[in-house]
Design an enzyme around this catalytic site. Structure first.
Site, PDB file in Angstrom:
ATOM      1  CG  ASP A   5      -1.938  -0.828   1.307  1.00  0.00           C
ATOM      2  OD1 ASP A   5      -2.527  -1.063  -0.130  1.00  0.00           O
ATOM      3  OD2 ASP A   5      -2.681  -1.018   2.045  1.00  0.00           O
TER       4      ASP A   5
ATOM      5  CE  LYS B 105      -7.124   0.968  -2.260  1.00  0.00           C
ATOM      6  NZ  LYS B 105      -7.904  -0.190  -1.584  1.00  0.00           N
TER       7      LYS B 105
ATOM      8  CG  MET C  68      -8.753   6.835   6.782  1.00  0.00           C
ATOM      9  SD  MET C  68      -9.726   5.490   5.752  1.00  0.00           S
ATOM     10  CE  MET C  68     -10.661   4.806   7.183  1.00  0.00           C
TER      11      MET C  68
HETATM   12  N1  SAH Z   1      -4.982   0.022   8.875  1.00  0.00           N
HETATM   13  C1  SAH Z   1      -4.040   1.321   9.205  1.00  0.00           C
HETATM   14  C2  SAH Z   1      -5.386   2.288   8.862  1.00  0.00           C
HETATM   15  C3  SAH Z   1      -5.678   2.690   7.446  1.00  0.00           C
HETATM   16  S1  SAH Z   1      -6.770   3.824   7.297  1.00  0.00           S
HETATM   17  C4  SAH Z   1      -3.987   1.186  10.476  1.00  0.00           C
HETATM   18  O1  SAH Z   1      -4.071   0.132  11.392  1.00  0.00           O
HETATM   19  O2  SAH Z   1      -2.983   2.022  11.127  1.00  0.00           O
HETATM   20  C5  SAH Z   1      -5.598   5.197   6.844  1.00  0.00           C
HETATM   21  C6  SAH Z   1      -5.749   6.076   7.956  1.00  0.00           C
HETATM   22  O3  SAH Z   1      -4.779   5.826   9.140  1.00  0.00           O
HETATM   23  C7  SAH Z   1      -5.144   7.569   7.564  1.00  0.00           C
HETATM   24  O4  SAH Z   1      -6.121   8.345   6.585  1.00  0.00           O
HETATM   25  C8  SAH Z   1      -4.845   8.233   8.859  1.00  0.00           C
HETATM   26  O5  SAH Z   1      -6.013   8.574   9.222  1.00  0.00           O
HETATM   27  C9  SAH Z   1      -4.345   7.286   9.586  1.00  0.00           C
HETATM   28  N2  SAH Z   1      -2.792   6.769   9.420  1.00  0.00           N
HETATM   29  C10 SAH Z   1      -2.142   5.829   8.845  1.00  0.00           C
HETATM   30  N3  SAH Z   1      -0.830   6.109   8.941  1.00  0.00           N
HETATM   31  C11 SAH Z   1      -0.611   7.298   9.858  1.00  0.00           C
HETATM   32  C12 SAH Z   1       0.244   7.888  10.235  1.00  0.00           C
HETATM   33  N4  SAH Z   1       1.787   7.713  10.096  1.00  0.00           N
HETATM   34  N5  SAH Z   1       0.265   9.552  10.881  1.00  0.00           N
HETATM   35  C13 SAH Z   1      -1.162   9.722  10.908  1.00  0.00           C
HETATM   36  N6  SAH Z   1      -2.162   8.908  10.691  1.00  0.00           N
HETATM   37  C14 SAH Z   1      -1.902   7.619   9.985  1.00  0.00           C
END
Ligand code: SAH
Length: 251
Positions: free
Chosen positions: A36, A58, A175
């Site tokens: 991803d 995406k 998100m």
């Molecule tokens: N599966 C992932 C989440 C996927 S949805 C998990 O468990 O972390 C993607 C969202 O995760 C982004 O839009 C943001 O809100 C958050 N996110 C992921 N990585 C991030 C980061 N390094 N810093 C801040 N927000 C993050």
């Protein structure tokens, strides 16, 4: 020919050191890696030089691979007998569509395993000096999404329930960058105190980590002024104050 196994592996939130030992060992052995946009790209250096690496990331609005195409790629490679690692940001089952991919494998008779990851929902606040729970401050935390299926005509977010959850503890919004003003307004309308501390964390756990602070009433404006961009998450609750009480350890 025996079919390969699909491993749904959590890559952690950004700091490449936050992948699990199990996940890293699988990554090193994989024939095919589908990854991803939000994985720590340094992890790709750990793969075999002859491994096939497919970027199925995406971008918001600009879809490159539809979910169905990703599911098909997983199944097709495994059917050729290859060991497939599906590397996903954070944890594969937290807003990661890991469940859909596992169901696609199940439907096609492909064996799969899930390797949980360190979710941004917990780790990104931690790197900003915010424990999602804290004795006498927050005895629960609620993770919710601000990015709903765009085909839904009405919001399915139950703001009254979120307001109730915020009386119990911490809210973590994933998100939600583009809908932040509406979401915070609706929380206030549902009864969340507008002076509740709130914070946005962009690119958490990485050297690019950036913070925007405020309250439920002011954070959306502040985020707009600072030009906050995804990936970012928002934390609402009294635990945010612990950051300025000495817990801001990173960077
Ligand atoms: N599966 C992932 C989440 C996927 S949805 C998990 O468990 O972390 C993607 C969202 O995760 C982004 O839009 C943001 O809100 C958050 N996110 C992921 N990585 C991030 C980061 N390094 N810093 C801040 N927000 C993050």
């Amino acid at each position: 020919m025996a079919v390969g196994t699909v491993y749904l592996v959590g890559a952690g939130p950004g700091d490449p050191g936050l992948i699990t030992v199990k996940g890293l060992n699988l990554l090193k052995r994989a024939d095919v890696i589908l990854y991803d946009r939000l994985i720590p790209m340094a992890l790709l250096d750990e793969t075999r030089p002859d491994a096939t690496k497919i970027d199925v990331g995406k971008l918001p609005q600009k879809y490159r691979f539809a979910q169905g195409e990703i599911n098909n790629l997983l199944v097709e490679h495994a059917q050729k007998g290859q060991m497939v690692v599906r590397l996903k940001g954070g944890d594969p089952f937290v807003f990661g569509r890991g469940g859909e991919e596992a169901l696609a494998c199940e439907a096609a008779g492909i064996p799969f395993e899930v390797v949980p990851g360190v979710s941004s929902a917990i780790a990104v606040p931690a790197y900003a000096g915010i424990p999602v729970t804290h004795r006498q401050v927050a005895s629960a935390f609620t993770v919710f999404t601000g990015h709903e299926d765009p085909t839904k005509s009405e919001s399915s977010i139950d703001y009254a329930a979120l307001a109730a959850a915020s009386r119990l503890g911490t809210l973590v919004l994933l998100m939600g960058v583009s809908h932040l003003p509406q979401i915070l307004q609706k929380l206030i309308a549902a009864g969340v105190d507008q002076n509740t501390p709130a914070i946005c964390i962009e690119w958490g756990t990485t050297p690019q980590q950036r913070i925007v602070e405020g309250t439920v009433a002011t954070l959306a404006d502040n985020a707009l002024k600072e030009g906050l961009q995804p990936p970012a998450l928002t934390v609402v609750g009294k635990v945010v104050e612990l950051r300025s009480m000495g817990l801001n350890w990173f960077g």
